[in-house]
Design a protein around this motif. Structure first.
Motif, short mmCIF file in Angstrom:
data_model
loop_
_atom_site.label_atom_id
_atom_site.label_comp_id
_atom_site.label_asym_id
_atom_site.label_seq_id
_atom_site.Cartn_x
_atom_site.Cartn_y
_atom_site.Cartn_z
N VAL A 1 9.24 13.73 -11.27
CA VAL A 1 9.18 12.30 -10.99
C VAL A 1 8.40 12.13 -9.70
O VAL A 1 8.85 12.55 -8.65
N SER A 2 7.20 11.56 -9.78
CA SER A 2 6.37 11.44 -8.59
C SER A 2 6.97 10.47 -7.62
O SER A 2 7.84 9.68 -7.95
N ALA A 3 6.51 10.52 -6.35
CA ALA A 3 7.19 9.76 -5.30
C ALA A 3 6.20 9.21 -4.31
O ALA A 3 5.01 9.49 -4.35
N GLN A 4 6.75 8.46 -3.38
CA GLN A 4 6.00 7.91 -2.28
C GLN A 4 5.47 9.06 -1.43
O GLN A 4 6.21 9.87 -0.91
N SER A 5 4.15 9.19 -1.30
CA SER A 5 3.57 10.34 -0.60
C SER A 5 3.37 10.06 0.87
O SER A 5 3.42 10.96 1.70
N THR A 6 3.10 8.84 1.23
CA THR A 6 2.94 8.46 2.63
C THR A 6 3.65 7.13 2.85
O THR A 6 3.94 6.40 1.93
N ALA A 7 3.91 6.84 4.13
CA ALA A 7 4.58 5.59 4.45
C ALA A 7 3.71 4.40 4.06
O ALA A 7 2.48 4.42 4.21
N VAL A 8 4.35 3.36 3.57
CA VAL A 8 3.63 2.13 3.22
C VAL A 8 3.06 1.48 4.48
O VAL A 8 1.95 0.95 4.48
N ILE A 9 3.83 1.53 5.58
CA ILE A 9 3.35 1.03 6.87
C ILE A 9 2.71 2.21 7.59
O ILE A 9 3.38 3.14 8.04
N LEU A 10 1.38 2.18 7.72
CA LEU A 10 0.64 3.34 8.21
C LEU A 10 1.03 3.74 9.62
O LEU A 10 1.00 4.93 9.98
N GLU A 11 1.41 2.77 10.45
CA GLU A 11 1.78 3.10 11.83
C GLU A 11 2.99 4.03 11.90
O GLU A 11 3.19 4.74 12.89
N MET A 12 3.80 4.04 10.86
CA MET A 12 5.03 4.83 10.86
C MET A 12 4.82 6.21 10.25
O MET A 12 5.68 7.09 10.35
N LYS B 1 9.57 -4.75 10.03
CA LYS B 1 8.76 -4.01 9.05
C LYS B 1 7.92 -4.97 8.21
O LYS B 1 6.76 -4.66 7.87
N LEU B 2 8.47 -6.12 7.87
CA LEU B 2 7.71 -7.10 7.10
C LEU B 2 6.51 -7.57 7.90
O LEU B 2 5.41 -7.72 7.37
N LYS B 3 6.71 -7.78 9.19
CA LYS B 3 5.60 -8.20 10.06
C LYS B 3 4.54 -7.10 10.17
O LYS B 3 3.34 -7.37 10.07
N LEU B 4 4.98 -5.87 10.36
CA LEU B 4 4.04 -4.76 10.44
C LEU B 4 3.25 -4.61 9.14
O LEU B 4 2.04 -4.36 9.15
N PHE B 5 3.93 -4.75 8.03
CA PHE B 5 3.28 -4.65 6.73
C PHE B 5 2.26 -5.75 6.53
O PHE B 5 1.14 -5.52 6.07
N ASN B 6 2.62 -6.96 6.94
CA ASN B 6 1.71 -8.10 6.78
C ASN B 6 0.51 -8.02 7.71
O ASN B 6 -0.56 -8.52 7.38
N THR B 7 0.66 -7.37 8.84
CA THR B 7 -0.44 -7.24 9.80
C THR B 7 -1.64 -6.56 9.18
O THR B 7 -2.79 -6.86 9.53
N LYS B 8 -1.38 -5.67 8.24
CA LYS B 8 -2.49 -4.92 7.62
C LYS B 8 -3.04 -5.58 6.38
O LYS B 8 -3.95 -5.08 5.75
N LYS B 9 -2.49 -6.73 5.99
CA LYS B 9 -2.94 -7.38 4.76
C LYS B 9 -4.18 -8.22 5.02
O LYS B 9 -4.36 -8.76 6.10
#
Length: 342
Positions: A16-27, A334-342
């Protein structure tokens, strides 16, 4: 039963494949996965599950190995259809598309139905995914199955392969108050909502299995109040994802008013503790150390969905107080960090 075990063996061999890297790149550089997570929730029902899903996706210390869309109780007001698990999967995919994360995670459909009895599993893609991940021999990170709804998929997975019991921790949002720990809320219903989704599944998990359980009962999950003011100022402005989540709550608020049901200015984000007690554990001597729990004997669940004291019940963890500050502030940030990259 032989055919069931053949199916289990086949799916246990699947990767079962998985998340390979963090969705928020800074983390990504500083936070690495230390837990595996399978998310199991009725995403077609109460929108709090979608908040939990987004928060889980944005939390890189817990590597998502699968997302299961599970069923609601028959004739549930959120979705009265007979394909509620199928509709839950649609909501998951809709959320992933909004986040521009389509096809990033494996999404599985659970059973559309409750268990018929406590001996026969409902064999679904969701239950098979739990067995497959639990039975992997080469994984070192502990596996949490986090459930924000009924326990059909967990119970079915155990009935399919009882060996998973010592390989997973089941974190479950559900069950009424324990009389020695809390007072029920005003106007309460004896049958708690999530337990009522599938009483037989709860009987399998509590009465028949030796599964490790971390339970977050009603008195604990009702602590997770997000105000409408917070929703509008801390969630809504954060891009497509924030606007999407906010609309789910606002649509519900508007719908309830049509029935003259005034729900006030807070909403219970009752599934978010699934993230709090797993991804947000302490760094050293890891545990959900900012929340409080007690160790109790697992009760028996009777046919009415109520506890019966069981002095021989195995030890389970029951949460009594949740660190809502950490849970909500982490989500907003985290929502703010995620949105910063959008």
């Amino acid at each position: 039963m032989k055919s069931i075990f053949n199916i289990v063996s086949f799916f246990a061999a699947m990767a079962v494949s998985a998340q390979s890297t963090a969705v928020i790149l800074e983390m990504d550089k500083f936070v690495k996965p230390r837990y595996r997570i399978i998310v199991d929730n009725d995403f077609g029902g109460d929108p709090d599950g979608l908040f939990q899903l987004v928060h889980q996706i944005l939390s890189p210390s817990a590597e998502i190995k699968g997302i299961i869309g599970s069923h609601l109780k028959p004739s549930d007001p959120f979705d009265s259809s007979k394909i509620t698990a199928e509709n839950a999967v649609k909501k998951v995919n809709e959320t992933l598309e909004i986040m521009n994360l389509k096809n990033r995670f494996n999404v599985f459909q659970g059973s559309n139905d409750q268990l018929k009895n406590t001996k026969t599993p409902n064999i679904s893609e969701g239950a098979k995914a739990i067995v497959a991940e639990a039975m992997k021999a080469d994984e070192k990170n502990p596996l949490f199955v986090v459930c924000g709804a009924g326990l059909t998929e967990v119970a079915s997975a155990f009935l399919m392969e009882p060996k998973i019991a010592d390989k997973i921790v089941v974190v479950w949002i559900g069950g009424p108050e324990y009389p020695d720990l809390a007072t029920p809320p005003p106007g309460y219903t004896p049958l708690e909502y999530n337990l009522g989704i599938d009483i037989k599944a709860a009987q399998v998990v509590f009465n028949e299995s030796n599964l490790n359980i971390w339970q977050i009962p009603r008195n604990a999950y009702r602590q997770t109040l997000m105000s409408y003011g917070e929703l509008v100022t801390k969630v809504k402005p954060e891009g497509k994802t924030g606007a999407y989540l906010t609309k789910k709550i606002e649509d519900l608020m508007e719908r309830t008013q049509k029935f003259n049901l005034l729900i006030g200015e807070t909403y219970i984000m009752g599934d978010s503790p699934l993230v709090l007690v797993t991804a947000l554990q302490s760094s050293f001597e890891a545990d959900s150390s900012s929340s409080s729990y007690v160790i109790k004997n697992a009760p028996k669940i009777n046919d009415n969905g109520l506890y019966e004291y069981n002095p021989k019940g195995r030890n389970i963890r029951v949460y009594t107080q949740l660190d809502t500050r950490l849970m909500f502030e982490d989500f907003y940030t985290k929502l703010k960090l995620f949105n910063t990259k959008k």
